[in-house]
Design a protein around this motif. Structure first.
Motif, PDB file in Angstrom:
ATOM      1  N   LEU A   1      61.230  -1.999  79.019  1.00  0.00           N
ATOM      2  CA  LEU A   1      61.570  -2.778  77.829  1.00  0.00           C
ATOM      3  C   LEU A   1      60.375  -3.582  77.335  1.00  0.00           C
ATOM      4  N   ASN A   2      59.567  -4.094  78.256  1.00  0.00           N
ATOM      5  CA  ASN A   2      58.399  -4.858  77.851  1.00  0.00           C
ATOM      6  C   ASN A   2      57.398  -3.994  77.109  1.00  0.00           C
ATOM      7  N   HIS A   3      57.168  -2.788  77.577  1.00  0.00           N
ATOM      8  CA  HIS A   3      56.251  -1.869  76.887  1.00  0.00           C
ATOM      9  C   HIS A   3      56.793  -1.467  75.522  1.00  0.00           C
ATOM     10  N   LEU A   4      58.105  -1.434  75.390  1.00  0.00           N
ATOM     11  CA  LEU A   4      58.723  -1.049  74.118  1.00  0.00           C
ATOM     12  C   LEU A   4      58.699  -2.193  73.107  1.00  0.00           C
ATOM     13  N   VAL A   5      58.915  -3.420  73.572  1.00  0.00           N
ATOM     14  CA  VAL A   5      59.102  -4.559  72.668  1.00  0.00           C
ATOM     15  C   VAL A   5      57.800  -5.286  72.367  1.00  0.00           C
ATOM     16  N   ALA A   6      56.954  -5.493  73.345  1.00  0.00           N
ATOM     17  CA  ALA A   6      55.790  -6.369  73.208  1.00  0.00           C
ATOM     18  C   ALA A   6      54.881  -6.023  72.035  1.00  0.00           C
ATOM     19  N   PRO A   7      54.627  -4.756  71.702  1.00  0.00           N
ATOM     20  CA  PRO A   7      53.696  -4.475  70.583  1.00  0.00           C
ATOM     21  C   PRO A   7      54.254  -4.831  69.208  1.00  0.00           C
ATOM     22  N   HIS A   8      55.525  -5.170  69.084  1.00  0.00           N
ATOM     23  CA  HIS A   8      56.148  -5.365  67.766  1.00  0.00           C
ATOM     24  C   HIS A   8      56.604  -6.823  67.626  1.00  0.00           C
ATOM     25  N   SER A   9      55.812  -7.611  66.909  1.00  0.00           N
ATOM     26  CA  SER A   9      56.131  -9.035  66.770  1.00  0.00           C
ATOM     27  C   SER A   9      57.427  -9.258  65.996  1.00  0.00           C
ATOM     28  N   ASP A  10      57.694  -8.411  65.000  1.00  0.00           N
ATOM     29  CA  ASP A  10      58.940  -8.563  64.239  1.00  0.00           C
ATOM     30  C   ASP A  10      60.153  -8.315  65.120  1.00  0.00           C
ATOM     31  N   LEU A  11      60.058  -7.344  66.000  1.00  0.00           N
ATOM     32  CA  LEU A  11      61.162  -7.060  66.917  1.00  0.00           C
ATOM     33  C   LEU A  11      61.353  -8.222  67.890  1.00  0.00           C
ATOM     34  N   VAL A  12      60.263  -8.807  68.350  1.00  0.00           N
ATOM     35  CA  VAL A  12      60.362  -9.964  69.241  1.00  0.00           C
ATOM     36  C   VAL A  12      61.054 -11.129  68.527  1.00  0.00           C
ATOM     37  N   SER A  13      60.691 -11.350  67.266  1.00  0.00           N
ATOM     38  CA  SER A  13      61.323 -12.434  66.503  1.00  0.00           C
ATOM     39  C   SER A  13      62.818 -12.182  66.327  1.00  0.00           C
ATOM     40  N   ALA A  14      63.166 -10.927  66.025  1.00  0.00           N
ATOM     41  CA  ALA A  14      64.581 -10.602  65.842  1.00  0.00           C
ATOM     42  C   ALA A  14      65.365 -10.796  67.142  1.00  0.00           C
ATOM     43  N   LEU A  15      64.790 -10.350  68.254  1.00  0.00           N
ATOM     44  CA  LEU A  15      65.464 -10.518  69.542  1.00  0.00           C
ATOM     45  C   LEU A  15      65.597 -11.996  69.912  1.00  0.00           C
ATOM     46  N   THR A  16      64.598 -12.787  69.552  1.00  0.00           N
ATOM     47  CA  THR A  16      64.669 -14.227  69.825  1.00  0.00           C
ATOM     48  C   THR A  16      65.795 -14.870  69.034  1.00  0.00           C
ATOM     49  N   GLN A  17      65.951 -14.444  67.782  1.00  0.00           N
ATOM     50  CA  GLN A  17      67.047 -14.976  66.964  1.00  0.00           C
ATOM     51  C   GLN A  17      68.402 -14.585  67.551  1.00  0.00           C
ATOM     52  N   VAL A  18      68.539 -13.335  67.967  1.00  0.00           N
ATOM     53  CA  VAL A  18      69.799 -12.891  68.569  1.00  0.00           C
ATOM     54  C   VAL A  18      70.072 -13.663  69.850  1.00  0.00           C
ATOM     55  N   SER A  19      69.036 -13.858  70.646  1.00  0.00           N
ATOM     56  CA  SER A  19      69.191 -14.603  71.888  1.00  0.00           C
ATOM     57  C   SER A  19      69.664 -16.032  71.633  1.00  0.00           C
ATOM     58  N   GLY A  20      69.241 -16.618  70.517  1.00  0.00           N
ATOM     59  CA  GLY A  20      69.640 -17.985  70.196  1.00  0.00           C
ATOM     60  C   GLY A  20      71.135 -18.156  70.024  1.00  0.00           C
ATOM     61  N   PHE A  21      71.837 -17.096  69.618  1.00  0.00           N
ATOM     62  CA  PHE A  21      73.287 -17.180  69.456  1.00  0.00           C
ATOM     63  C   PHE A  21      74.010 -17.316  70.800  1.00  0.00           C
TER      64      PHE A  21
END
Length: 499
Positions: A73-93
């Motif tokens: 998952l880290n190799h899949l997510v880390a290169p994409h800052s927009d995806l990290v931001s989206a996941l952070t927003q989802v995590s906030g819920f």
């Protein structure tokens, strides 16, 4: 003379047995449901216990699976800052602050609607989840994943996932409480939506690299077990107080449906929706035109005039008062007008307004107020493109131009709209608190924004004009207080008929 026997004839033994079976049927059905529910809770609890033991004793296959998933998952997510931001927003819920406010708001709504038993259930279920998470984290003591490219951080230990546990309990409890408010055809979609939120939060925690897969699964299992225990206890409570116990598909209190439905008595949100929509569109265009005309004038036609000197002089004068303490205070007050704060206050007020006055029209009025303010601000700022004041800006470069102030316009629109609909409906003395807030909050935000070097005084004037024009349009088109005028007229007519 023979005395007549006035006693009712005793039913035959067969009839007694039939009535006995009919009387025992509800109890038998309740016992059957209870046994099945307990078996499900026990099975879920055993599943959590199994995962707990495997993690606690470092079972090699589970460790390999956990580390492999975390690295992939880290190799899949880390290169994409927009995806990290989206996941952070989802995590906030699934974060503790957001869910705490969600539970507090739901409890207030339930108390307003006079459903204290459901409010108690929400408090008990949420408090249990709040206590279980840190206790187990301390007991197990598992460290968080270590990945090649960290994209997020979290304090404390890893097992189980508090976000997965809390979201399962909170969103599941809210589903059970408010399910009766939804028609039967919509209940599967509501349940699917709640499940999607819970799954998304758990996946986001693993994808951000702050939890192993087993942490998330354990959080879900423990949350489901606690949710089952509290729901079973609530059903036993109902049984002991003589209330019927319905299937969980009907919610915890099916008879509460009339109180839980948002606005069952409201017949029509707008009497003439198409005409109202046309009025709103025309009003938006006129308000934009006025705001743009004022912005163009102060940007291009005031050079070398006292207006320009005053516009630049006020931020320079306020800059001379800067201290670390005032910088911090102005930052906090400025945050009261940012998007997150405005959205949070809007959602809280809409929920409380629906609970108190049960009208979708009030929610529509506030939603149109904020949506129109945002689009008018963005459109006007892009068209005018005014530079910020020639002083040091404490907030750094801003993505929008100076005119009009978005923070001030949003704060003005929000608190003025709240005052317009709330004050006429509140008879107690504290309604004037809302009026005071409608004055103090925009004034404080305006002063803080100019102090921080982000706006000229005429930017504040532009925000005031935008607010006045847009709220005037909505008061005319939506008529949020039409029910008050109708009630007043009906009272007058009744008084005249009595006279």
């Amino acid at each position: 003379m023979t005395q007549h026997d006035t006693r009712q004839p005793r039913p035959a033994d067969g009839q007694d047995r039939v009535r006995g079976r009919a009387g025992w049927a509800p109890l038998g059905l309740f016992a059957e449901r209870s046994v099945l529910g307990l078996l499900a809770v026990v099975a879920i609890g055993l599943g959590f216990g199994t995962v707990l033991l495997l993690v606690r004793f470092h079972w090699a296959p589970l460790q390999r699976l956990d580390h492999g998933v975390a690295e992939g998952l880290n190799h899949l997510v880390a290169p994409h800052s927009d995806l990290v931001s989206a996941l952070t927003q989802v995590s906030g819920f699934g974060g503790r602050p957001f869910m705490l406010w969600l539970v507090v708001l739901a409890v207030l709504v339930l108390l307003i609607r006079r459903r204290p038993r459901l409010a108690i259930y929400l408090v008990v279920a949420s408090t249990g989840a709040l206590l279980l998470d840190p206790s187990l984290k301390t007991l197990v003591g598992r460290v968080r994943p270590i990945v090649d490219v960290p994209v997020a951080a979290a304090p404390g230990n890893s097992f189980p996932s508090g976000h997965a546990l809390g979201s399962m309990v909170v969103y599941g409890a809210l589903l059970l409480v408010f399910l009766p408010a939804v028609r039967r055809g919509g209940r599967p979609f509501l349940a699917a939506g709640a499940a999607l939120i819970v799954v998304s939060i758990g996946v986001s925690r693993a994808a951000l690299g702050v939890h192993y897969l087993s942490d998330v699964v354990a959080g879900w299992l423990l949350g489901a077990a606690w949710l089952g225990v509290t729901a079973y206890a609530f059903r036993v409570w109902r049984r002991e107080t003589g209330r019927a116990v319905e299937p969980l598909e009907e919610g915890l209190e099916p008879e509460a449906a009339p109180q839980l439905r948002p606005a069952p008595a409201e017949r029509q949100v707008l009497p003439h929706p198409w005409a109202g929509a046309a009025e709103i569109v025309v009003g938006w265009v006129l308000t934009f035109g006025l705001a743009y005309a004022l912005g163009y004038a102060v940007t291009h036609l005031t050079a070398g005039t006292p207006v320009a000197s005053f516009d630049d002089g006020v931020p320079r004068w306020l800059q001379s008062f800067r201290t670390p303490g005032l910088d911090h205070l102005s930052h906090l007050w400025s945050k009261a007008g940012d998007t997150h704060a405005i959205l949070a206050i809007s959602l809280v007020f809409c929920a409380l307004a629906m609970a108190l006055w049960r009208q979708w029209r009030l929610v529509l009025f506030l939603a149109l107020t904020m949506a129109g303010e945002l689009t008018l601000f963005l459109g006007t700022a892009a068209a005018v493109d005014r530079p910020r004041p020639p002083v040091a800006q404490l907030d750094g470069p801003m993505p929008t131009s100076s005119f009009p102030s978005g923070h001030i316009a949003a704060t003005l629109c929000l608190w003025t709209a709240i005052a317009l609909v709330a004050v006429p409906r509140i008879r107690q003395w504290w309604r004037w608190v809302i009026v005071v807030l409608a004055v103090i909050m925009p004034a404080g935000v305006a002063l803080s924004r100019m102090y921080r070097g982000e706006h000229h005084p005429t930017d504040v004037v532009g925000a005031i004009m935008l607010t006045a024009g847009w709220l005037g349009v909505l008061m005319w088109a939506v008529r949020p207080n039409a029910d008050l005028r109708t009630a007043t007229q009906a009272a007058r007519d009744a008084e005249q008929r009595r006279g």
